[in-house]
Design a protein around this motif. Structure first.
Motif, PDB file in Angstrom:
ATOM      1  N   ALA A 122       0.861  -1.183   0.000  1.00 38.27           N
ATOM      2  CA  ALA A 122       0.000   0.000   0.000  1.00 38.27           C
ATOM      3  C   ALA A 122       0.896   1.232   0.000  1.00 38.27           C
ATOM      4  CB  ALA A 122      -0.914   0.010   1.214  1.00 38.27           C
ATOM      5  N   VAL A 123       0.598   2.182  -0.886  1.00 35.02           N
ATOM      6  CA  VAL A 123       1.406   3.386  -1.035  1.00 35.02           C
ATOM      7  C   VAL A 123       0.498   4.610  -0.987  1.00 35.02           C
ATOM      8  CG1 VAL A 123       2.957   4.678  -2.546  1.00 35.02           C
ATOM      9  CG2 VAL A 123       3.074   2.186  -2.492  1.00 35.02           C
ATOM     10  N   GLY A 124       0.934   5.656  -0.271  1.00 32.44           N
ATOM     11  CA  GLY A 124       0.160   6.892  -0.319  1.00 32.44           C
ATOM     12  C   GLY A 124       0.298   7.723   0.937  1.00 32.44           C
ATOM     13  N   ASP A 125      -0.292   8.935   0.858  1.00 30.52           N
ATOM     14  CA  ASP A 125      -0.408   9.743   2.066  1.00 30.52           C
ATOM     15  C   ASP A 125      -1.721   9.439   2.785  1.00 30.52           C
ATOM     16  OD1 ASP A 125      -2.343  11.044   0.515  1.00 30.52           O
ATOM     17  OD2 ASP A 125      -1.011  12.699   0.025  1.00 30.52           O
ATOM     18  N   PHE A 126      -2.596   8.689   2.097  1.00 29.55           N
ATOM     19  CA  PHE A 126      -3.852   8.180   2.654  1.00 29.55           C
ATOM     20  C   PHE A 126      -4.771   9.290   3.153  1.00 29.55           C
ATOM     21  CE2 PHE A 126      -0.679   4.797   2.975  1.00 29.55           C
ATOM     22  CZ  PHE A 126      -1.303   3.814   2.218  1.00 29.55           C
ATOM     23  N   ASP A 127      -4.761  10.394   2.410  1.00 30.62           N
ATOM     24  CA  ASP A 127      -5.653  11.493   2.750  1.00 30.62           C
ATOM     25  C   ASP A 127      -7.081  11.260   2.265  1.00 30.62           C
ATOM     26  OD1 ASP A 127      -5.222  11.748   0.049  1.00 30.62           O
ATOM     27  OD2 ASP A 127      -4.626  13.854   0.096  1.00 30.62           O
ATOM     28  N   SER A 128      -7.280  10.172   1.516  1.00 28.76           N
ATOM     29  CA  SER A 128      -8.620   9.868   1.003  1.00 28.76           C
ATOM     30  C   SER A 128      -9.349   8.833   1.848  1.00 28.76           C
ATOM     31  CB  SER A 128      -8.523   9.378  -0.448  1.00 28.76           C
ATOM     32  OG  SER A 128      -7.791   8.169  -0.524  1.00 28.76           O
ATOM     33  N   VAL A 129      -8.748   8.414   2.971  1.00 29.23           N
ATOM     34  CA  VAL A 129      -9.402   7.461   3.870  1.00 29.23           C
ATOM     35  C   VAL A 129      -9.444   8.053   5.273  1.00 29.23           C
ATOM     36  CG1 VAL A 129      -8.684   5.456   2.512  1.00 29.23           C
ATOM     37  CG2 VAL A 129      -7.231   6.249   4.394  1.00 29.23           C
ATOM     38  N   LEU A 135       3.716  -1.389   3.680  1.00 34.65           N
ATOM     39  CA  LEU A 135       3.090  -0.081   3.506  1.00 34.65           C
ATOM     40  C   LEU A 135       4.152   1.007   3.433  1.00 34.65           C
ATOM     41  CD1 LEU A 135      -0.131   1.246   5.047  1.00 34.65           C
ATOM     42  CD2 LEU A 135       1.956   2.589   5.396  1.00 34.65           C
ATOM     43  N   ILE A 136       3.975   1.920   2.482  1.00 37.93           N
ATOM     44  CA  ILE A 136       4.825   3.100   2.369  1.00 37.93           C
ATOM     45  C   ILE A 136       3.952   4.318   2.643  1.00 37.93           C
ATOM     46  CG2 ILE A 136       6.282   4.502   0.870  1.00 37.93           C
ATOM     47  CD1 ILE A 136       6.947   1.976  -0.711  1.00 37.93           C
ATOM     48  N   LYS A 137       4.163   4.950   3.786  1.00 37.24           N
ATOM     49  CA  LYS A 137       3.379   6.125   4.176  1.00 37.24           C
ATOM     50  C   LYS A 137       4.126   7.378   3.721  1.00 37.24           C
ATOM     51  CE  LYS A 137       0.005   8.094   6.712  1.00 37.24           C
ATOM     52  NZ  LYS A 137       0.281   9.531   6.538  1.00 37.24           N
ATOM     53  N   LEU A 138       3.462   8.174   2.906  1.00 34.20           N
ATOM     54  CA  LEU A 138       4.079   9.351   2.319  1.00 34.20           C
ATOM     55  C   LEU A 138       3.556  10.632   2.972  1.00 34.20           C
ATOM     56  CD1 LEU A 138       3.722   8.288  -1.417  1.00 34.20           C
ATOM     57  CD2 LEU A 138       5.769   8.093   0.012  1.00 34.20           C
ATOM     58  N   PRO A 139       4.350  11.690   2.977  1.00 38.03           N
ATOM     59  CA  PRO A 139       3.851  12.979   3.480  1.00 38.03           C
ATOM     60  C   PRO A 139       2.840  13.567   2.508  1.00 38.03           C
ATOM     61  CG  PRO A 139       6.040  13.239   2.542  1.00 38.03           C
ATOM     62  CD  PRO A 139       5.763  11.764   2.558  1.00 38.03           C
ATOM     63  N   ALA A 140       1.973  14.403   3.013  1.00 42.36           N
ATOM     64  CA  ALA A 140       0.954  15.019   2.160  1.00 42.36           C
ATOM     65  C   ALA A 140       1.591  15.964   1.146  1.00 42.36           C
ATOM     66  CB  ALA A 140      -0.062  15.762   3.012  1.00 42.36           C
ATOM     67  N   GLU A 141       2.643  16.669   1.542  1.00 43.54           N
ATOM     68  CA  GLU A 141       3.333  17.585   0.640  1.00 43.54           C
ATOM     69  C   GLU A 141       4.606  16.927   0.127  1.00 43.54           C
ATOM     70  OE1 GLU A 141       3.930  21.354   2.473  1.00 43.54           O
ATOM     71  OE2 GLU A 141       1.801  21.643   2.943  1.00 43.54           O
ATOM     72  N   LYS A 142       4.660  16.717  -1.185  1.00 42.83           N
ATOM     73  CA  LYS A 142       5.787  15.994  -1.786  1.00 42.83           C
ATOM     74  C   LYS A 142       5.879  16.361  -3.258  1.00 42.83           C
ATOM     75  CE  LYS A 142       2.646  12.035  -2.177  1.00 42.83           C
ATOM     76  NZ  LYS A 142       1.502  12.787  -1.553  1.00 42.83           N
ATOM     77  N   ASP A 143       7.017  16.037  -3.861  1.00 41.81           N
ATOM     78  CA  ASP A 143       7.231  16.351  -5.268  1.00 41.81           C
ATOM     79  C   ASP A 143       6.635  15.298  -6.189  1.00 41.81           C
ATOM     80  OD1 ASP A 143       8.608  18.685  -4.682  1.00 41.81           O
ATOM     81  OD2 ASP A 143      10.530  17.630  -4.512  1.00 41.81           O
ATOM     82  N   GLU A 144       6.536  14.050  -5.728  1.00 39.24           N
ATOM     83  CA  GLU A 144       6.027  12.953  -6.549  1.00 39.24           C
ATOM     84  C   GLU A 144       4.602  12.605  -6.145  1.00 39.24           C
ATOM     85  OE1 GLU A 144       9.114  10.126  -5.522  1.00 39.24           O
ATOM     86  OE2 GLU A 144       9.882  10.246  -7.579  1.00 39.24           O
ATOM     87  N   THR A 145       3.818  12.151  -7.102  1.00 39.50           N
ATOM     88  CA  THR A 145       2.480  11.666  -6.782  1.00 39.50           C
ATOM     89  C   THR A 145       2.587  10.281  -6.154  1.00 39.50           C
ATOM     90  OG1 THR A 145       2.120  10.571  -8.916  1.00 39.50           O
ATOM     91  CG2 THR A 145       1.552  12.928  -8.760  1.00 39.50           C
ATOM     92  N   ASP A 146       1.500   9.860  -5.513  1.00 40.78           N
ATOM     93  CA  ASP A 146       1.474   8.521  -4.918  1.00 40.78           C
ATOM     94  C   ASP A 146       1.709   7.451  -5.985  1.00 40.78           C
ATOM     95  OD1 ASP A 146       0.865   9.864  -2.608  1.00 40.78           O
ATOM     96  OD2 ASP A 146      -1.260   9.320  -2.588  1.00 40.78           O
ATOM     97  N   LEU A 147       1.115   7.643  -7.173  1.00 35.95           N
ATOM     98  CA  LEU A 147       1.286   6.662  -8.246  1.00 35.95           C
ATOM     99  C   LEU A 147       2.733   6.587  -8.710  1.00 35.95           C
ATOM    100  CD1 LEU A 147       0.158   4.631 -10.234  1.00 35.95           C
ATOM    101  CD2 LEU A 147      -0.492   6.530 -11.736  1.00 35.95           C
ATOM    102  N   VAL A 157       5.378   6.984  -6.891  1.00 41.73           N
ATOM    103  CA  VAL A 157       6.119   6.195  -5.900  1.00 41.73           C
ATOM    104  C   VAL A 157       5.850   4.705  -6.118  1.00 41.73           C
ATOM    105  CG1 VAL A 157       6.432   5.734  -3.436  1.00 41.73           C
ATOM    106  CG2 VAL A 157       6.115   8.082  -4.235  1.00 41.73           C
ATOM    107  N   ALA A 158       4.607   4.361  -6.450  1.00 43.49           N
ATOM    108  CA  ALA A 158       4.280   2.977  -6.744  1.00 43.49           C
ATOM    109  C   ALA A 158       5.024   2.493  -7.987  1.00 43.49           C
ATOM    110  CB  ALA A 158       2.771   2.821  -6.931  1.00 43.49           C
ATOM    111  N   LEU A 159       5.107   3.341  -9.004  1.00 41.48           N
ATOM    112  CA  LEU A 159       5.845   2.979 -10.217  1.00 41.48           C
ATOM    113  C   LEU A 159       7.334   2.824  -9.925  1.00 41.48           C
ATOM    114  CD1 LEU A 159       4.207   5.184 -13.001  1.00 41.48           C
ATOM    115  CD2 LEU A 159       3.971   2.721 -12.668  1.00 41.48           C
ATOM    116  N   ASP A 160       7.873   3.669  -9.059  1.00 46.76           N
ATOM    117  CA  ASP A 160       9.277   3.541  -8.674  1.00 46.76           C
ATOM    118  C   ASP A 160       9.529   2.179  -8.024  1.00 46.76           C
ATOM    119  OD1 ASP A 160       9.809   6.074  -9.626  1.00 46.76           O
ATOM    120  OD2 ASP A 160       9.700   7.038  -7.654  1.00 46.76           O
ATOM    121  N   TYR A 161       8.587   1.746  -7.205  1.00 42.42           N
ATOM    122  CA  TYR A 161       8.713   0.446  -6.545  1.00 42.42           C
ATOM    123  C   TYR A 161       8.696  -0.678  -7.581  1.00 42.42           C
ATOM    124  CZ  TYR A 161       7.833  -3.383  -3.260  1.00 42.42           C
ATOM    125  OH  TYR A 161       7.909  -4.538  -2.534  1.00 42.42           O
TER     126      TYR A 161
END
Length: 211
Positions: free
Chosen positions: A41-48, A63-75, A77-81
């Motif tokens: 699971a990847v994201g800042d999870f601001d939609s849940v 799970l990769i928990k991301l900050p709300a403010e970042k240069d990359e989108t959640d997707l 980061v998933a593609l990087d993985y």
């Protein structure tokens, strides 16, 4: 290997099985509710909400928990993985074509970034009405997919080298007049598409009716 990324809340169902399942933000909850074991699971999870987030934490292998403010989108980061761990996988992405227009455009043009270009020929994005794939230089045979009546092409750095054969509206490279060609159709079970440089986005589309 086949990998599925669910980004957001898809408007269609999962019809195949995959070797790895990755949820992006609320996409993780979508997979869990389908009874599917989420590998990442990847994201800042601001939609849940908090309760939903706790369920994601409990029912996900990693799970990769991301900050709300970042240069990359959640997707991204998933593609990087995927690029790091499953670079040769066939990658399907659900839930990336609907909703906000800025997100949609960001998602479909991500493959133009140099680090993702190796993934491009292995990526399929789809929703209830559309399916998107990418072609690198060379000659390609595109199969007809019955649920999608139309097929369109977006040139991305191909410098008008696109050629289309076996279609209702064929195209020769010297006749290119637009970066985007919409509403073409198959005349048989496949068509031939070629380009000499850059990339071409292929968009299979339905007419808006439910499948």
């Amino acid at each position: 290997m086949k990998v599925l990324i669910v980004a957001g809340l898809p408007d269609c169902v999962i019809e195949e099985t995959y070797d790895k399942y990755i949820g992006v933000d609320r996409g993780s909850l979508f997979l869990i509710k389908q009874g599917i074991q989420v590998d990442l699971a990847v994201g800042d999870f601001d939609s849940v909400d908090q309760k939903e987030y706790e369920r994601i934490v409990q029912d996900t292998k990693a799970l990769i928990k991301l900050p709300a403010e970042k240069d990359e989108t959640d997707l991204e980061v998933a593609l990087d993985y995927v690029l790091e761990h499953f670079s040769k996988a066939e990658l399907t992405i659900m839930g990336a074509l609907g909703g906000r227009l800025d997100h949609l455009l960001t998602n479909v043009f991500l493959v133009q970034r140099p680090k993702y270009q190796s993934l491009a020929p292995h990526i399929t994005l789809f929703d209830q009405q559309n399916l998107v794939r990418y072609l690198l230089p060379g000659k390609h045979q595109l199969p007809k997919i019955e649920r999608y009546k139309y097929i369109g092409f977006v040139q991305m750095g191909s410098e008008d080298t696109l050629a289309i054969e076996g279609a209702k509206y064929p195209l020769k490279p010297e006749e290119n007049f637009s970066p985007i060609y919409a509403s073409n159709e198959f005349t048989s079970s496949q068509m031939t598409v070629s380009l000499e440089r850059g990339m071409v986005m292929v968009i299979y589309s339905g007419d808006g009716r439910k499948f």
